[in-house]
Design a protein around this motif. Sequence first.
Motif, PDB file in Angstrom:
ATOM      1  N   GLY A   1       0.828  -1.214   0.000  1.00 35.92           N
ATOM      2  CA  GLY A   1       0.000   0.000   0.000  1.00 35.92           C
ATOM      3  C   GLY A   1       0.852   1.249   0.000  1.00 35.92           C
ATOM      4  O   GLY A   1       0.557   2.211  -0.738  1.00 35.92           O
ATOM      5  N   LEU A   2       1.901   1.293   0.809  1.00 39.86           N
ATOM      6  CA  LEU A   2       2.781   2.460   0.848  1.00 39.86           C
ATOM      7  C   LEU A   2       3.525   2.605  -0.471  1.00 39.86           C
ATOM      8  O   LEU A   2       3.644   3.715  -1.014  1.00 39.86           O
ATOM      9  CB  LEU A   2       3.778   2.318   2.010  1.00 39.86           C
ATOM     10  CG  LEU A   2       4.760   3.475   2.191  1.00 39.86           C
ATOM     11  CD1 LEU A   2       4.037   4.779   2.476  1.00 39.86           C
ATOM     12  CD2 LEU A   2       5.761   3.165   3.319  1.00 39.86           C
ATOM     13  N   THR A   3       3.993   1.480  -1.010  1.00 35.71           N
ATOM     14  CA  THR A   3       4.695   1.530  -2.298  1.00 35.71           C
ATOM     15  C   THR A   3       3.773   2.043  -3.390  1.00 35.71           C
ATOM     16  O   THR A   3       4.173   2.870  -4.229  1.00 35.71           O
ATOM     17  CB  THR A   3       5.222   0.131  -2.668  1.00 35.71           C
ATOM     18  OG1 THR A   3       6.068  -0.347  -1.615  1.00 35.71           O
ATOM     19  CG2 THR A   3       6.009   0.162  -3.967  1.00 35.71           C
ATOM     20  N   ARG A   4       2.528   1.576  -3.383  1.00 32.23           N
ATOM     21  CA  ARG A   4       1.568   2.014  -4.408  1.00 32.23           C
ATOM     22  C   ARG A   4       1.313   3.522  -4.300  1.00 32.23           C
ATOM     23  O   ARG A   4       1.213   4.223  -5.309  1.00 32.23           O
ATOM     24  CB  ARG A   4       0.260   1.246  -4.254  1.00 32.23           C
ATOM     25  CG  ARG A   4      -0.751   1.538  -5.384  1.00 32.23           C
ATOM     26  CD  ARG A   4      -2.089   0.873  -5.149  1.00 32.23           C
ATOM     27  NE  ARG A   4      -1.949  -0.583  -5.043  1.00 32.23           N
ATOM     28  CZ  ARG A   4      -2.228  -1.278  -3.955  1.00 32.23           C
ATOM     29  NH1 ARG A   4      -2.660  -0.669  -2.858  1.00 32.23           N
ATOM     30  NH2 ARG A   4      -2.069  -2.590  -3.941  1.00 32.23           N
ATOM     31  N   GLN A   5       1.238   4.025  -3.063  1.00 32.24           N
ATOM     32  CA  GLN A   5       0.983   5.450  -2.879  1.00 32.24           C
ATOM     33  C   GLN A   5       2.140   6.284  -3.433  1.00 32.24           C
ATOM     34  O   GLN A   5       1.928   7.307  -4.083  1.00 32.24           O
ATOM     35  CB  GLN A   5       0.768   5.756  -1.387  1.00 32.24           C
ATOM     36  CG  GLN A   5       0.245   7.164  -1.126  1.00 32.24           C
ATOM     37  CD  GLN A   5      -0.231   7.329   0.316  1.00 32.24           C
ATOM     38  OE1 GLN A   5      -0.555   6.354   0.985  1.00 32.24           O
ATOM     39  NE2 GLN A   5      -0.298   8.558   0.771  1.00 32.24           N
ATOM     40  N   ILE A   6       3.372   5.819  -3.178  1.00 37.88           N
ATOM     41  CA  ILE A   6       4.535   6.542  -3.713  1.00 37.88           C
ATOM     42  C   ILE A   6       4.553   6.473  -5.241  1.00 37.88           C
ATOM     43  O   ILE A   6       4.862   7.457  -5.932  1.00 37.88           O
ATOM     44  CB  ILE A   6       5.840   5.964  -3.133  1.00 37.88           C
ATOM     45  CG1 ILE A   6       5.854   6.083  -1.608  1.00 37.88           C
ATOM     46  CG2 ILE A   6       7.066   6.663  -3.712  1.00 37.88           C
ATOM     47  CD1 ILE A   6       7.024   5.378  -0.930  1.00 37.88           C
ATOM     48  N   LEU A   7       4.162   5.290  -5.778  1.00 35.69           N
ATOM     49  CA  LEU A   7       4.089   5.133  -7.236  1.00 35.69           C
ATOM     50  C   LEU A   7       3.069   6.084  -7.843  1.00 35.69           C
ATOM     51  O   LEU A   7       3.334   6.767  -8.841  1.00 35.69           O
ATOM     52  CB  LEU A   7       3.715   3.690  -7.576  1.00 35.69           C
ATOM     53  CG  LEU A   7       4.852   2.694  -7.774  1.00 35.69           C
ATOM     54  CD1 LEU A   7       4.304   1.278  -7.806  1.00 35.69           C
ATOM     55  CD2 LEU A   7       5.609   2.989  -9.065  1.00 35.69           C
ATOM     56  N   ASN A   8       1.904   6.121  -7.216  1.00 39.16           N
ATOM     57  CA  ASN A   8       0.811   6.929  -7.766  1.00 39.16           C
ATOM     58  C   ASN A   8       1.152   8.416  -7.778  1.00 39.16           C
ATOM     59  O   ASN A   8       0.672   9.164  -8.626  1.00 39.16           O
ATOM     60  CB  ASN A   8      -0.474   6.696  -6.968  1.00 39.16           C
ATOM     61  CG  ASN A   8      -1.009   5.283  -7.162  1.00 39.16           C
ATOM     62  OD1 ASN A   8      -0.634   4.598  -8.125  1.00 39.16           O
ATOM     63  ND2 ASN A   8      -1.853   4.817  -6.250  1.00 39.16           N
ATOM     64  N   GLU A   9       1.961   8.843  -6.813  1.00 37.72           N
ATOM     65  CA  GLU A   9       2.329  10.262  -6.746  1.00 37.72           C
ATOM     66  C   GLU A   9       3.551  10.580  -7.612  1.00 37.72           C
ATOM     67  O   GLU A   9       4.028  11.717  -7.632  1.00 37.72           O
ATOM     68  CB  GLU A   9       2.577  10.670  -5.288  1.00 37.72           C
ATOM     69  CG  GLU A   9       1.281  10.605  -4.450  1.00 37.72           C
ATOM     70  CD  GLU A   9       1.504  10.975  -2.991  1.00 37.72           C
ATOM     71  OE1 GLU A   9       2.613  11.456  -2.675  1.00 37.72           O
ATOM     72  OE2 GLU A   9       0.583  10.778  -2.186  1.00 37.72           O
ATOM     73  N   GLY A  10       4.082   9.561  -8.298  1.00 36.32           N
ATOM     74  CA  GLY A  10       5.180   9.775  -9.248  1.00 36.32           C
ATOM     75  C   GLY A  10       6.508  10.141  -8.619  1.00 36.32           C
ATOM     76  O   GLY A  10       7.345  10.772  -9.268  1.00 36.32           O
ATOM     77  N   GLU A  11       6.706   9.734  -7.361  1.00 34.77           N
ATOM     78  CA  GLU A  11       7.926  10.134  -6.666  1.00 34.77           C
ATOM     79  C   GLU A  11       9.113   9.228  -6.970  1.00 34.77           C
ATOM     80  O   GLU A  11      10.260   9.657  -6.865  1.00 34.77           O
ATOM     81  CB  GLU A  11       7.686  10.150  -5.148  1.00 34.77           C
ATOM     82  CG  GLU A  11       6.492  10.969  -4.699  1.00 34.77           C
ATOM     83  CD  GLU A  11       6.647  12.473  -4.943  1.00 34.77           C
ATOM     84  OE1 GLU A  11       7.699  12.869  -5.479  1.00 34.77           O
ATOM     85  OE2 GLU A  11       5.724  13.235  -4.632  1.00 34.77           O
ATOM     86  N   PHE A  12       8.844   7.961  -7.351  1.00 35.07           N
ATOM     87  CA  PHE A  12       9.956   7.052  -7.614  1.00 35.07           C
ATOM     88  C   PHE A  12      10.845   7.572  -8.739  1.00 35.07           C
ATOM     89  O   PHE A  12      12.068   7.416  -8.712  1.00 35.07           O
ATOM     90  CB  PHE A  12       9.439   5.649  -7.960  1.00 35.07           C
ATOM     91  CG  PHE A  12       9.136   4.806  -6.743  1.00 35.07           C
ATOM     92  CD1 PHE A  12      10.123   4.499  -5.824  1.00 35.07           C
ATOM     93  CD2 PHE A  12       7.857   4.326  -6.516  1.00 35.07           C
ATOM     94  CE1 PHE A  12       9.848   3.725  -4.710  1.00 35.07           C
ATOM     95  CE2 PHE A  12       7.568   3.548  -5.414  1.00 35.07           C
ATOM     96  CZ  PHE A  12       8.562   3.250  -4.492  1.00 35.07           C
ATOM     97  N   GLU A  13      10.219   8.184  -9.734  1.00 31.26           N
ATOM     98  CA  GLU A  13      11.016   8.725 -10.845  1.00 31.26           C
ATOM     99  C   GLU A  13      12.025   9.763 -10.334  1.00 31.26           C
ATOM    100  O   GLU A  13      13.162   9.834 -10.815  1.00 31.26           O
ATOM    101  CB  GLU A  13      10.105   9.368 -11.891  1.00 31.26           C
ATOM    102  CG  GLU A  13       9.281   8.375 -12.706  1.00 31.26           C
ATOM    103  CD  GLU A  13       7.952   8.021 -12.043  1.00 31.26           C
ATOM    104  OE1 GLU A  13       7.094   7.463 -12.730  1.00 31.26           O
ATOM    105  OE2 GLU A  13       7.796   8.318 -10.841  1.00 31.26           O
ATOM    106  N   LEU A  14      11.592  10.571  -9.358  1.00 31.72           N
ATOM    107  CA  LEU A  14      12.491  11.589  -8.809  1.00 31.72           C
ATOM    108  C   LEU A  14      13.616  10.955  -7.997  1.00 31.72           C
ATOM    109  O   LEU A  14      14.760  11.422  -8.028  1.00 31.72           O
ATOM    110  CB  LEU A  14      11.692  12.567  -7.934  1.00 31.72           C
ATOM    111  CG  LEU A  14      10.598  13.354  -8.674  1.00 31.72           C
ATOM    112  CD1 LEU A  14       9.782  14.190  -7.695  1.00 31.72           C
ATOM    113  CD2 LEU A  14      11.232  14.256  -9.734  1.00 31.72           C
ATOM    114  N   PHE A  15      13.290   9.866  -7.287  1.00 33.48           N
ATOM    115  CA  PHE A  15      14.333   9.156  -6.543  1.00 33.48           C
ATOM    116  C   PHE A  15      15.365   8.567  -7.501  1.00 33.48           C
ATOM    117  O   PHE A  15      16.574   8.617  -7.247  1.00 33.48           O
ATOM    118  CB  PHE A  15      13.725   8.038  -5.689  1.00 33.48           C
ATOM    119  CG  PHE A  15      12.824   8.524  -4.582  1.00 33.48           C
ATOM    120  CD1 PHE A  15      13.061   9.740  -3.959  1.00 33.48           C
ATOM    121  CD2 PHE A  15      11.743   7.773  -4.161  1.00 33.48           C
ATOM    122  CE1 PHE A  15      12.245  10.192  -2.942  1.00 33.48           C
ATOM    123  CE2 PHE A  15      10.919   8.214  -3.140  1.00 33.48           C
ATOM    124  CZ  PHE A  15      11.167   9.426  -2.525  1.00 33.48           C
TER     125      PHE A  15
END
Length: 814
Positions: free
Chosen positions: A537-551
Amino acid sequence: MAGSWDGNYDPGGQSDDSLHFDRLHIEPIYDAFICPLTKQVMRDPVTLENGQTFEREAIEKWFRECRESRRRLVCPLTLRELRSTELNPSIALRNTIEEWKARNEAAQLDMARKSLSMGSPENDILQSLKFVQQLCLNNPSNKHVIRNAELIPSIVVMLKSSSRLVRSKALETLRIVVEDDSDNKEIMAEGDTVRMIVKFLSHDQSKEREEAVSLLHELSKSELLCEKIGSVNGAILILVGMASSNSENLLTVEKADKTLENLAKCENNVRQMAENGRLHPLLTLLLEGTPETKLSMAAFLGELVLNNDVKVFVARTAGSSLINLMKSTNMQSREAALKALNQISSDESSAKVLIEAGVLPPLVKDLFTVGSNHLPMRLKEVSATILANVVSSGYDFDTIPVGPDNQTLVSEEIIHNLLHLISNTGPAIECRLFQVLVGLTSSPTTVSNVVSAIKSSGATISLVQFIEAPQRDLRMASIKLLQNLSPYMGQELTGCLRGTSGQLGSLIRVILENIAITEEQAAAVGLLADLPERDVGLTRQILNEGEFELFISRVIRIRQGEMRGSRFMTPYLEGLVKVLARITFALSEESGSACALCREHNLASLFIDLLQANGLDNVQMVSATALENLSQESKNLTKLPELPTPGFCVSFFPCFSKPPVITGLCRVHRGMCSMKESFCLLEGHAVEKLVALLDHNNDQVIEASLAALSTLLDDGVDIEQGVQVLMDAEGIKPVFDVLLEKRTESLKRRAVWAVERLLRTDDIAYEVSGDPNIGLALVDAFQHGDYRTRQIAERALKHVDKIPNFSGIFANMG
């Protein structure tokens, strides 16, 4: 007449040419003034029975020597025997000599006054200065004569001479003139004289420096001049340096030290000494002074900037006194003591000294007391700062009672009180109290108590909300606390962050601030990295907000050298990589967005590159774990080849057909593989890099690398080909070496699993069967491992014929 100079004045070896000052305008010396024995002008003339006159001291010595050598008592001048040794004072002659001396000295003083000017020849000036010295040394009462003749200002002027000899002699003369004479010292206090003397302390010429410090030592015996010397800018700084110097001669060091002791009679000087590193006088006043003085010294101590060694010295010397002052009912005294304790508690060693001196109970009482005599909030902030300082020292706080019922800092009631204060005070004190909790949760001996108290208080949501605090220090302290709590309260913290209040977004904004990497950013990414990695659930939330690309972008920029130069770079990069690795735990997610992201940004390639981040063990370990997860998916993502539809003849006469030959298939996954699309370790050339890490000195890196390699031997892939791939990468021996070396239990279990898979290949099993060490390691795992490991070890031992394969025997018997 016997000559033209008073024999009591020694011209000091000057040549005849330089003695014109001595000879001119001085009454001649009469023969009657001269003692036949000493050849000097007499001070106490006495007459023998034969009428001969001598200096009393000289004739008494003559008689003594005659008796000691048992000679006849004779007159030393006539050599005739004397019947009596009675000495009769020649009062008239003595008075005449003294009158002559007075007239002579008056003339000499007049000459000295005229010679002590900048226009006079150097030799004349030096002779005048010597005369003044001798006059004072011969009779200390002559010092008032020098004063009345107003020679002191003239001597002071000589300090400006261009001659080193004159300047040095003038300093020496002034010292003799003022020695034990308070009136002459007062004259020296006038004008700019003291400032001029102080300047000589920094002269290159050691003689002038020595004479100047000797003069200042004499002047410092006067309280009036103590203030005057201390008021000269830099005087005390230079004296402190000289007193602690290893290059000055011992006499100069001693004089500087004694001068400072005298100057310590003035509190302003004591403050200056403390500012320049000489703290003993201040601490003495703090310990022994009047209540007002103690308060003044404590207040000043609180304003000083001290190095760590000095903090320890102050804590040992005055810590107990400051703690007692902190307990006072006088608010000014409490404030001064708190500010001083704040200064000296910021070093780990000095903090431990204060803990042993008993600083904790009054600190806690100050923080929690309300009502009468309670501290104002600004001082509670100081108390909280001291508490944060001492807690960060790493002391064993669960053994020190701080409350009336033997409570400790980690008792539930104390932690609840701290949490209550955090929720009901201002940002400044909240920040300090967070730092207290950070210190308590940084120790493995106290963290569990704090976690338990936080859970029982229900304060988790409140603590998480501080991630959004506008004050950077407060926000960072709260993040550091949450990071310390995350291994023990991961699910609870994750639940709070996944709420609708926006704390997760605030945390990520801190991580990605477009500035140089800070401690706060490292702590923030560390917190996110330490949250349960399998919480989809936490991973999905970070994915949905597009933050992984910035990381991902941040990691690449760091690897390319675009971000550098910060001491927080390593923990920041480690956190980013660990956050990125979360994606690989969600690859089987129904939406497939995690898999799509990994493909789009070629994450497998990035993690393979990070395997070579030498010196960053955590980065290598996490990258290997991520590659394990990605490689586990390869067998599901590989594209199986489409076989052509068989023709008519083949349908009726299959014996005539040949199986189609398809090239380019992955040996292990039996399909069309690529690093980007199916995360295949072979296609990414990762196998060699993972094998290289099996020789690492960190067990966690080895275990993660072996786990990634084991995906090539797992069910669902061609194990035989996986073994061949390892063989080609020269990875067989390193795997066996991991088994042979005594390492952690979890690593041993994984090594047994991998070895069993390798031993399914007959050639390897045959070769290993002759190695007693491997057999012994497998036997040890079979005897002492857990149930699963024992099963696998048993199978491995069967491969090398160490255990009979009974199933085969029973089959044959059937």
